[in-house]
Scaffold this motif. Structure first.
Motif, PDB file in Angstrom:
ATOM      1  N   GLY A  77      42.283  44.533  32.035  1.00 25.09           N
ATOM      2  CA  GLY A  77      42.028  43.138  32.372  1.00 25.09           C
ATOM      3  C   GLY A  77      41.843  42.861  33.853  1.00 25.09           C
ATOM      4  O   GLY A  77      41.852  41.699  34.273  1.00 25.09           O
ATOM      5  N   MET A  78      41.685  43.903  34.678  1.00 30.32           N
ATOM      6  CA  MET A  78      41.606  43.708  36.129  1.00 30.32           C
ATOM      7  C   MET A  78      40.168  43.662  36.660  1.00 30.32           C
ATOM      8  O   MET A  78      39.875  42.937  37.606  1.00 30.32           O
ATOM      9  CB  MET A  78      42.332  44.847  36.858  1.00 30.32           C
ATOM     10  N   CYS A  79      39.280  44.473  36.113  1.00 33.29           N
ATOM     11  CA  CYS A  79      37.971  44.646  36.770  1.00 33.29           C
ATOM     12  C   CYS A  79      36.925  43.632  36.326  1.00 33.29           C
ATOM     13  O   CYS A  79      35.964  43.378  37.037  1.00 33.29           O
ATOM     14  CB  CYS A  79      37.447  46.058  36.525  1.00 33.29           C
ATOM     15  N   GLY A  80      37.076  43.080  35.146  1.00 30.74           N
ATOM     16  CA  GLY A  80      36.133  42.070  34.659  1.00 30.74           C
ATOM     17  C   GLY A  80      34.862  42.615  34.034  1.00 30.74           C
ATOM     18  O   GLY A  80      34.025  41.844  33.573  1.00 30.74           O
ATOM     19  N   SER A  81      34.711  43.939  34.000  1.00 31.30           N
ATOM     20  CA  SER A  81      33.443  44.475  33.487  1.00 31.30           C
ATOM     21  C   SER A  81      33.272  44.245  31.988  1.00 31.30           C
ATOM     22  O   SER A  81      32.152  44.209  31.493  1.00 31.30           O
ATOM     23  CB  SER A  81      33.337  45.972  33.806  1.00 31.30           C
ATOM     24  N   CYS A  82      34.353  44.061  31.266  1.00 30.24           N
ATOM     25  CA  CYS A  82      34.243  43.886  29.817  1.00 30.24           C
ATOM     26  C   CYS A  82      34.185  42.414  29.417  1.00 30.24           C
ATOM     27  O   CYS A  82      34.456  42.076  28.263  1.00 30.24           O
ATOM     28  CB  CYS A  82      35.420  44.566  29.124  1.00 30.24           C
ATOM     29  N   PHE A  94      38.280  38.876  28.059  1.00 31.99           N
ATOM     30  CA  PHE A  94      38.144  40.275  28.424  1.00 31.99           C
ATOM     31  C   PHE A  94      38.426  41.111  27.176  1.00 31.99           C
ATOM     32  O   PHE A  94      39.537  41.053  26.627  1.00 31.99           O
ATOM     33  CB  PHE A  94      39.101  40.646  29.560  1.00 31.99           C
ATOM     34  N   CYS A 142      39.020  44.126  26.703  1.00 34.45           N
ATOM     35  CA  CYS A 142      40.061  45.157  26.748  1.00 34.45           C
ATOM     36  C   CYS A 142      41.465  44.607  26.523  1.00 34.45           C
ATOM     37  O   CYS A 142      42.314  45.326  26.008  1.00 34.45           O
ATOM     38  CB  CYS A 142      39.982  45.930  28.062  1.00 34.45           C
ATOM     39  N   MET A 197      33.409  49.094  29.848  1.00 36.68           N
ATOM     40  CA  MET A 197      34.794  48.947  30.328  1.00 36.68           C
ATOM     41  C   MET A 197      35.038  49.907  31.480  1.00 36.68           C
ATOM     42  O   MET A 197      34.443  50.985  31.525  1.00 36.68           O
ATOM     43  CB  MET A 197      35.791  49.253  29.217  1.00 36.68           C
ATOM     44  N   VAL A 198      35.933  49.526  32.372  1.00 34.42           N
ATOM     45  CA  VAL A 198      36.301  50.422  33.467  1.00 34.42           C
ATOM     46  C   VAL A 198      37.817  50.672  33.436  1.00 34.42           C
ATOM     47  O   VAL A 198      38.262  51.752  33.089  1.00 34.42           O
ATOM     48  CB  VAL A 198      35.854  49.872  34.839  1.00 34.42           C
ATOM     49  N   ASP A 199      38.610  49.654  33.759  1.00 35.05           N
ATOM     50  CA  ASP A 199      40.055  49.902  33.858  1.00 35.05           C
ATOM     51  C   ASP A 199      40.783  49.736  32.519  1.00 35.05           C
ATOM     52  O   ASP A 199      41.809  50.364  32.294  1.00 35.05           O
ATOM     53  CB  ASP A 199      40.691  49.002  34.920  1.00 35.05           C
ATOM     54  N   GLY A 200      40.274  48.854  31.653  1.00 33.85           N
ATOM     55  CA  GLY A 200      40.916  48.657  30.352  1.00 33.85           C
ATOM     56  C   GLY A 200      42.205  47.865  30.414  1.00 33.85           C
ATOM     57  O   GLY A 200      42.956  47.827  29.445  1.00 33.85           O
TER      58      GLY A 200
END
Ligand code: FES
Length: 270
Positions: A217-222, A232, A234, A212-215
């Motif tokens: 729902g914006m970055c998509g990493s999760c 997502f 997060c 996770m990065v932003d937590g």
């Protein structure tokens, strides 16, 4: 700044921190998490909210990389730059009847709050906590106090049942009706353990732990795939229907930055 009120080593590489974060503590529910950033240049890491006491929340972590190693150097009285939360959707707590809550390794950290809320909702709560060996087993006394019954497993047989949580769960499912199951632990452990409830059609939740990065729902990493749909973790999770999760993809995505994580840890250790 968020002050660490207490810092305790629970087991080899496993630490328990109580962090003063009044707004997080006020709203925290079972199943939710926080994202910490130790200082301005720090990486953001998600940690489950394991318990709440007054103005403080408890997080439990294992040192697995640069940020957790750095976090483990902090002591009571030190401060953390950011604690954002509570994030994610709370666990789906209701009066289901008999619920089984399973924690593996450091995943046991998530179990007390869920067990407590399930108990308050009127459920008969069965806990199963497992670790590689007795010295790595955490929160046993706390879970014994909350749960109506508690089963312990160790991979090496040094305490409780010699085997895995899935072995105990299979036995329980064969003996009696269980209405809901929660499983929190390493991805492979969640995948295998969730397989036990498939033949019985018991609704089973797992708490996913992708990068996770932003937590928010914006970055998509999760990104995870659940029931063929992109979710997502997060914001749509972190808990999902275990029988719908694409665990192979989750495990593959968890390994994406292994090289960079190793290099970063080596630089930190120098
Ligand atoms: Fe960025 Fe979930 S952590 S979308």
């Amino acid at each position: 700044m968020y002050k660490i009120e207490a810092a305790t080593r629970l087991a080899d590489r496993v630490y328990e921190y109580w962090i003063r974060a009044p707004q997080v503590a006020e709203h925290a529910r079972a199943g939710q998490f926080v994202i910490l950033r130790l200082h301005e240049e720090g990486e953001r890491i998600p940690l489950t909210i394991s318990a709440v006491r007054g103005d403080a929340v408890r997080v439990i972590f294992m040192t697995v990389g640069k940020t957790t190693e750095e976090l483990a150097t902090l002591r009571a009285g030190d401060s953390i730059s950011d604690v954002v939360g509570p994030l994610g959707k709370p666990s789906e707590i209701d009066n289901y009847g008999t619920c089984c809550i399973i924690g593996g390794g450091v995943g046991i950290a998530s179990t007390p709050l869920i067990a407590k809320e399930l108990k308050s909702a009127g459920n008969h709560v069965i806990g199963i906590i497992g670790a590689r060996s007795a010295d790595l087993l955490i929160l046993e006394d706390e879970m014994r106090e909350i749960c109506d019954e508690l089963h312990i497993t160790t991979d090496d047989g040094s305490k409780g049942v010699h085997g895995f949580a899935a072995d105990v769960l299979k036995k329980l499912l064969a003996e009696r009706k269980i209405d809901r199951v929660w499983i929190i632990g390493p991805a492979i452990m969640m995948k295998v353990t969730a397989g036990a409830t498939v033949p019985y059609g018991v609704k089973t939740y797992v708490s996913l732990n992708p990068i996770m990065v932003d937590g928010t729902g914006m970055c998509g990493s999760c990104r995870v795939t659940v029931g063929g749909e992109t979710k997502f973790a997060c914001v749509d999770g972190p808990e999902f229907d275990a029988h719908q999760v694409d665990f192979a993809e989750l495990m593959q995505r968890q390994r994406i930055y292994t090289g960079q994580e190793k290099a970063s840890l080596e630089r930190f250790a120098e």
